[in-house]
Motif scaffolding. Structure first.
Motif, PDB file in Angstrom:
ATOM      1  N   GLU A   1       0.804  -1.218   0.000  1.00 58.66           N
ATOM      2  CA  GLU A   1       0.000   0.000   0.000  1.00 58.66           C
ATOM      3  C   GLU A   1       0.842   1.274   0.000  1.00 58.66           C
ATOM      4  O   GLU A   1       0.468   2.264  -0.627  1.00 58.66           O
ATOM      5  CB  GLU A   1      -0.919   0.010   1.234  1.00 58.66           C
ATOM      6  CG  GLU A   1      -2.007  -1.058   1.229  1.00 58.66           C
ATOM      7  CD  GLU A   1      -3.105  -0.758   0.231  1.00 58.66           C
ATOM      8  OE1 GLU A   1      -3.459   0.438   0.081  1.00 58.66           O
ATOM      9  OE2 GLU A   1      -3.609  -1.700  -0.415  1.00 58.66           O
ATOM     10  N   LEU A   2       1.980   1.242   0.705  1.00 61.43           N
ATOM     11  CA  LEU A   2       2.724   2.475   0.937  1.00 61.43           C
ATOM     12  C   LEU A   2       4.178   2.428   0.496  1.00 61.43           C
ATOM     13  O   LEU A   2       4.849   3.465   0.473  1.00 61.43           O
ATOM     14  CB  LEU A   2       2.668   2.842   2.429  1.00 61.43           C
ATOM     15  CG  LEU A   2       1.277   3.138   2.998  1.00 61.43           C
ATOM     16  CD1 LEU A   2       1.345   3.356   4.503  1.00 61.43           C
ATOM     17  CD2 LEU A   2       0.666   4.351   2.316  1.00 61.43           C
ATOM     18  N   GLY A   3       4.689   1.240   0.213  1.00 58.06           N
ATOM     19  CA  GLY A   3       6.074   1.144  -0.251  1.00 58.06           C
ATOM     20  C   GLY A   3       7.049   0.743   0.848  1.00 58.06           C
ATOM     21  O   GLY A   3       6.767   0.849   2.041  1.00 58.06           O
ATOM     22  N   ASP A   4       8.215   0.307   0.408  1.00 55.69           N
ATOM     23  CA  ASP A   4       9.218  -0.216   1.333  1.00 55.69           C
ATOM     24  C   ASP A   4       9.761   0.847   2.281  1.00 55.69           C
ATOM     25  O   ASP A   4      10.012   0.575   3.456  1.00 55.69           O
ATOM     26  CB  ASP A   4      10.388  -0.831   0.549  1.00 55.69           C
ATOM     27  CG  ASP A   4       9.993  -2.119  -0.160  1.00 55.69           C
ATOM     28  OD1 ASP A   4       8.916  -2.659   0.163  1.00 55.69           O
ATOM     29  OD2 ASP A   4      10.753  -2.576  -1.028  1.00 55.69           O
ATOM     30  N   GLN A   5       9.971   2.056   1.783  1.00 57.22           N
ATOM     31  CA  GLN A   5      10.589   3.089   2.609  1.00 57.22           C
ATOM     32  C   GLN A   5       9.695   3.471   3.785  1.00 57.22           C
ATOM     33  O   GLN A   5      10.166   3.611   4.925  1.00 57.22           O
ATOM     34  CB  GLN A   5      10.929   4.326   1.783  1.00 57.22           C
ATOM     35  CG  GLN A   5      11.506   5.491   2.578  1.00 57.22           C
ATOM     36  CD  GLN A   5      12.795   5.144   3.305  1.00 57.22           C
ATOM     37  OE1 GLN A   5      13.490   4.197   2.950  1.00 57.22           O
ATOM     38  NE2 GLN A   5      13.107   5.897   4.351  1.00 57.22           N
ATOM     39  N   ILE A   6       8.407   3.642   3.539  1.00 63.38           N
ATOM     40  CA  ILE A   6       7.491   3.982   4.636  1.00 63.38           C
ATOM     41  C   ILE A   6       7.425   2.832   5.626  1.00 63.38           C
ATOM     42  O   ILE A   6       7.391   3.045   6.848  1.00 63.38           O
ATOM     43  CB  ILE A   6       6.085   4.319   4.087  1.00 63.38           C
ATOM     44  CG1 ILE A   6       6.146   5.611   3.273  1.00 63.38           C
ATOM     45  CG2 ILE A   6       5.075   4.450   5.223  1.00 63.38           C
ATOM     46  CD1 ILE A   6       4.820   6.009   2.654  1.00 63.38           C
ATOM     47  N   TYR A   7       7.433   1.604   5.110  1.00 61.10           N
ATOM     48  CA  TYR A   7       7.414   0.462   6.028  1.00 61.10           C
ATOM     49  C   TYR A   7       8.667   0.469   6.897  1.00 61.10           C
ATOM     50  O   TYR A   7       8.576   0.386   8.128  1.00 61.10           O
ATOM     51  CB  TYR A   7       7.323  -0.866   5.267  1.00 61.10           C
ATOM     52  CG  TYR A   7       7.483  -2.048   6.201  1.00 61.10           C
ATOM     53  CD1 TYR A   7       6.437  -2.452   7.025  1.00 61.10           C
ATOM     54  CD2 TYR A   7       8.712  -2.718   6.306  1.00 61.10           C
ATOM     55  CE1 TYR A   7       6.603  -3.503   7.922  1.00 61.10           C
ATOM     56  CE2 TYR A   7       8.880  -3.769   7.190  1.00 61.10           C
ATOM     57  CZ  TYR A   7       7.819  -4.149   7.998  1.00 61.10           C
ATOM     58  OH  TYR A   7       7.987  -5.182   8.896  1.00 61.10           O
ATOM     59  N   ARG A   8       9.837   0.579   6.295  1.00 65.53           N
ATOM     60  CA  ARG A   8      11.091   0.454   7.051  1.00 65.53           C
ATOM     61  C   ARG A   8      11.277   1.590   8.052  1.00 65.53           C
ATOM     62  O   ARG A   8      11.704   1.364   9.179  1.00 65.53           O
ATOM     63  CB  ARG A   8      12.287   0.423   6.089  1.00 65.53           C
ATOM     64  CG  ARG A   8      12.454  -0.883   5.341  1.00 65.53           C
ATOM     65  CD  ARG A   8      13.853  -0.956   4.718  1.00 65.53           C
ATOM     66  NE  ARG A   8      14.088   0.170   3.826  1.00 65.53           N
ATOM     67  CZ  ARG A   8      13.826   0.168   2.530  1.00 65.53           C
ATOM     68  NH1 ARG A   8      13.301  -0.904   1.959  1.00 65.53           N
ATOM     69  NH2 ARG A   8      14.080   1.220   1.784  1.00 65.53           N
ATOM     70  N   SER A   9      10.948   2.808   7.655  1.00 65.00           N
ATOM     71  CA  SER A   9      11.266   3.950   8.507  1.00 65.00           C
ATOM     72  C   SER A   9      10.145   4.294   9.491  1.00 65.00           C
ATOM     73  O   SER A   9      10.408   4.977  10.487  1.00 65.00           O
ATOM     74  CB  SER A   9      11.572   5.181   7.653  1.00 65.00           C
ATOM     75  OG  SER A   9      10.432   5.595   6.930  1.00 65.00           O
ATOM     76  N   PHE A  10       8.927   3.821   9.233  1.00 67.45           N
ATOM     77  CA  PHE A  10       7.814   4.245  10.084  1.00 67.45           C
ATOM     78  C   PHE A  10       7.144   3.072  10.798  1.00 67.45           C
ATOM     79  O   PHE A  10       6.894   3.134  12.009  1.00 67.45           O
ATOM     80  CB  PHE A  10       6.781   5.002   9.235  1.00 67.45           C
ATOM     81  CG  PHE A  10       5.919   5.928  10.029  1.00 67.45           C
ATOM     82  CD1 PHE A  10       6.349   7.214  10.329  1.00 67.45           C
ATOM     83  CD2 PHE A  10       4.679   5.526  10.485  1.00 67.45           C
ATOM     84  CE1 PHE A  10       5.554   8.075  11.077  1.00 67.45           C
ATOM     85  CE2 PHE A  10       3.875   6.382  11.223  1.00 67.45           C
ATOM     86  CZ  PHE A  10       4.311   7.654  11.521  1.00 67.45           C
ATOM     87  N   PHE A  11       6.850   1.993  10.076  1.00 66.01           N
ATOM     88  CA  PHE A  11       6.074   0.902  10.665  1.00 66.01           C
ATOM     89  C   PHE A  11       6.921  -0.227  11.239  1.00 66.01           C
ATOM     90  O   PHE A  11       6.529  -0.850  12.234  1.00 66.01           O
ATOM     91  CB  PHE A  11       5.091   0.337   9.632  1.00 66.01           C
ATOM     92  CG  PHE A  11       3.945   1.256   9.340  1.00 66.01           C
ATOM     93  CD1 PHE A  11       2.875   1.357  10.210  1.00 66.01           C
ATOM     94  CD2 PHE A  11       3.945   2.045   8.203  1.00 66.01           C
ATOM     95  CE1 PHE A  11       1.823   2.218   9.952  1.00 66.01           C
ATOM     96  CE2 PHE A  11       2.897   2.904   7.932  1.00 66.01           C
ATOM     97  CZ  PHE A  11       1.826   2.992   8.813  1.00 66.01           C
ATOM     98  N   GLU A  12       8.048  -0.506  10.627  1.00 64.08           N
ATOM     99  CA  GLU A  12       8.843  -1.629  11.124  1.00 64.08           C
ATOM    100  C   GLU A  12       9.309  -1.427  12.565  1.00 64.08           C
ATOM    101  O   GLU A  12       9.254  -2.366  13.362  1.00 64.08           O
ATOM    102  CB  GLU A  12      10.041  -1.903  10.220  1.00 64.08           C
ATOM    103  CG  GLU A  12      10.761  -3.194  10.608  1.00 64.08           C
ATOM    104  CD  GLU A  12      11.864  -3.567   9.640  1.00 64.08           C
ATOM    105  OE1 GLU A  12      12.094  -4.767   9.453  1.00 64.08           O
ATOM    106  OE2 GLU A  12      12.492  -2.649   9.077  1.00 64.08           O
ATOM    107  N   PRO A  13       9.737  -0.211  12.969  1.00 60.93           N
ATOM    108  CA  PRO A  13      10.115  -0.041  14.380  1.00 60.93           C
ATOM    109  C   PRO A  13       8.965  -0.330  15.333  1.00 60.93           C
ATOM    110  O   PRO A  13       9.161  -0.915  16.401  1.00 60.93           O
ATOM    111  CB  PRO A  13      10.551   1.426  14.451  1.00 60.93           C
ATOM    112  CG  PRO A  13      10.995   1.750  13.062  1.00 60.93           C
ATOM    113  CD  PRO A  13      10.065   0.981  12.168  1.00 60.93           C
ATOM    114  N   LEU A  14       7.740   0.066  14.962  1.00 66.51           N
ATOM    115  CA  LEU A  14       6.567  -0.216  15.802  1.00 66.51           C
ATOM    116  C   LEU A  14       6.338  -1.708  15.908  1.00 66.51           C
ATOM    117  O   LEU A  14       6.172  -2.255  17.016  1.00 66.51           O
ATOM    118  CB  LEU A  14       5.334   0.473  15.217  1.00 66.51           C
ATOM    119  CG  LEU A  14       3.978   0.032  15.796  1.00 66.51           C
ATOM    120  CD1 LEU A  14       3.867   0.413  17.254  1.00 66.51           C
ATOM    121  CD2 LEU A  14       2.830   0.643  14.998  1.00 66.51           C
ATOM    122  N   LEU A  15       6.323  -2.394  14.774  1.00 64.16           N
ATOM    123  CA  LEU A  15       6.075  -3.836  14.777  1.00 64.16           C
ATOM    124  C   LEU A  15       7.193  -4.583  15.487  1.00 64.16           C
ATOM    125  O   LEU A  15       6.936  -5.556  16.218  1.00 64.16           O
ATOM    126  CB  LEU A  15       5.924  -4.337  13.342  1.00 64.16           C
ATOM    127  CG  LEU A  15       4.625  -3.944  12.644  1.00 64.16           C
ATOM    128  CD1 LEU A  15       4.743  -4.137  11.140  1.00 64.16           C
ATOM    129  CD2 LEU A  15       3.446  -4.734  13.186  1.00 64.16           C
TER     130      LEU A  15
END
Length: 409
Positions: free
Chosen positions: A140-154
């Motif tokens: 939905e949002l791309g790898d960069q948004i996942y790595r920099s925003f969501f991955e730390p939360l998960l």
């Protein structure tokens, strides 16, 4: 009926409240203080939760209970601030301007993220339950948004199992946390702490004739004719708020073993504010913990006379034997806090801090009435899907109490 409630957390006490008076109710709690995950440290000058807590404006069951117990005037609404620590520095992410200044996403990525958050409340959790959160965000949002925003939360929440967590959990989490205005998230807290809620519940239960027995870890649960024996005492029915696998172990019933994770939460008081006025800081860098929550950046410092800080980590299996020292050493180094400025600290290890909401979790939710006279409810209940909360725990307790009242032995 004589009803036994195993577990004196919010679910167990809420169920007991709805059943007491009309029935004889006994609550068995293994710890010295009732409250479960909502229990508090009672210090000379104040009480503070042993695990960080706040509530949300949409918590209708919790707010109704607070009102019923005469605590509505004690419930205050505060502005919660958030941030990410990446590369040793904290980026505030509370206001729209701060989000626009966030250096780890482009302007286009920030716009896409904002529109995504706005649409979170319309999410179809049933469909998302089968989709991994990581795959969903990347698509939905791309790898960069996942790595920099969501991955730390998960990562901070689920560790090595983060790739297995469902998108339903993530979207529910985003929807809950999106109640924010231009100055930040709107969070609720009871003046004096949630210990006031637990104490008010216990007082009301006592007035209704309910017996709450602390320091009682149940070791035997056995079905007998027309009832159940709990540690040698007969009851007409039992409500267990333990994880299903623990109830199954005690009763020898084939109850499902749900995926759970534990938490190690260090609470400390210090002279200085480690997070620059920010309430909740997720740690994007490699660290032995996932978040640092400075309680006194949500509540006024003056109420405590010292900064209250939670250092939070989730784990699978068992935490390191030296995790308390590990947390303190890393915290002091990472946030430039002299160890001498720490006034006190206490570590809470909670082996069953909450379910891991894996893909397909919705189909794993167990039957709340798995055997005649036996009822189960807790963080694993449908009322706590797809994200556990105080509100869900109250709702689960009230729903299971209703099931007991509708049941005919």
């Amino acid at each position: 009926m004589h009803i036994c409630v195993i577990g004196g957390g919010l679910t167990g006490l809420s169920a007991a409240l709805r059943l007491s008076g009309a029935h004889t109710v006994t609550v068995l709690e293994m710890d010295a203080e009732p409250g479960g995950c909502l229990s508090s440290y009672r210090l000379p000058d104040y009480a503070i939760e042993s695990l960080y807590h706040h509530c949300f404006s949409g918590d209708v069951h919790l707010r109704a209970l607070i009102s019923e117990l005469g605590l509505s005037e004690r419930l205050e609404w505060l502005k919660g601030s958030t941030g990410y620590m990446v590369g040793g520095s904290i980026s505030p992410l509370t206001t729209p301007l701060e989000i626009l200044r966030y250096p780890h996403l482009s302007l286009l990525e920030k716009i896409r993220l904002g529109l995504f958050v706005l649409g979170s409340k319309k999410a179809d959790y049933e469909t998302l339950d089968e989709i991994p959160a990581e795959r969903f965000i990347r698509e939905e949002l791309g790898d960069q948004i996942y790595r920099s925003f969501f991955e730390p939360l998960l990562k901070s929440k689920f560790g090595e199992r983060r790739s297995e967590v469902s998108a339903a959990w993530l979207m529910s989490r985003i929807a809950i946390r999106s109640d924010r205005g231009s100055e930040g998230e709107r969070l609720g807290y009871i003046k004096g702490g949630f210990v006031e809620l637990i104490d008010a519940l216990l007082l009301r239960l006592d007035e209704m004739g309910c017996r709450v027995e602390t320091g009682h870890r149940v070791s035997s649960l056995q079905a007998v004719e027309d009832g159940w024996m709990v540690d040698g005492e007969r009851y007409d029915c039992v409500i267990s708020t333990l994880p299903p696998q623990e109830t199954g172990r005690l009763s020898s019933l084939p109850l499902p073993s749900l995926p759970y994770q534990g938490s190690a939460c260090l609470t400390l008081a210090t002279s200085s504010d480690p997070t620059d006025g920010i309430y909740w800081v997720n740690i994007g860098d490699s660290a032995p913990y996932g978040a640092v929550i400075t309680h006194t950046n949500l509540l006024p410092f003056e109420r405590y006379g010292e900064h209250i800080v939670y250092i939070a980590s989730y784990y699978s299996g068992t935490p390191p034997d030296d995790c308390e020292e590990l947390f303190i050493s890393d915290f002091c180094s990472r946030f430039s806090i002299p160890r001498s400025s720490i006034h006190w600290h206490r570590l809470r290890i909670e082996p069953y801090a909450g379910p891991v909401y894996l893909t397909g979790y919705r189909s794993m939710i167990p039957d709340p009435h798995p055997a005649p006279g036996l009822f189960i409810a807790g963080m694993f209940s449908s009322e706590n899907y797809p994200e556990r909360s105080m509100d869900g725990s109250v709702a689960a307790g009230e729903a299971i109490a209703q099931s007991v009242m509708e049941w005919s032995p």
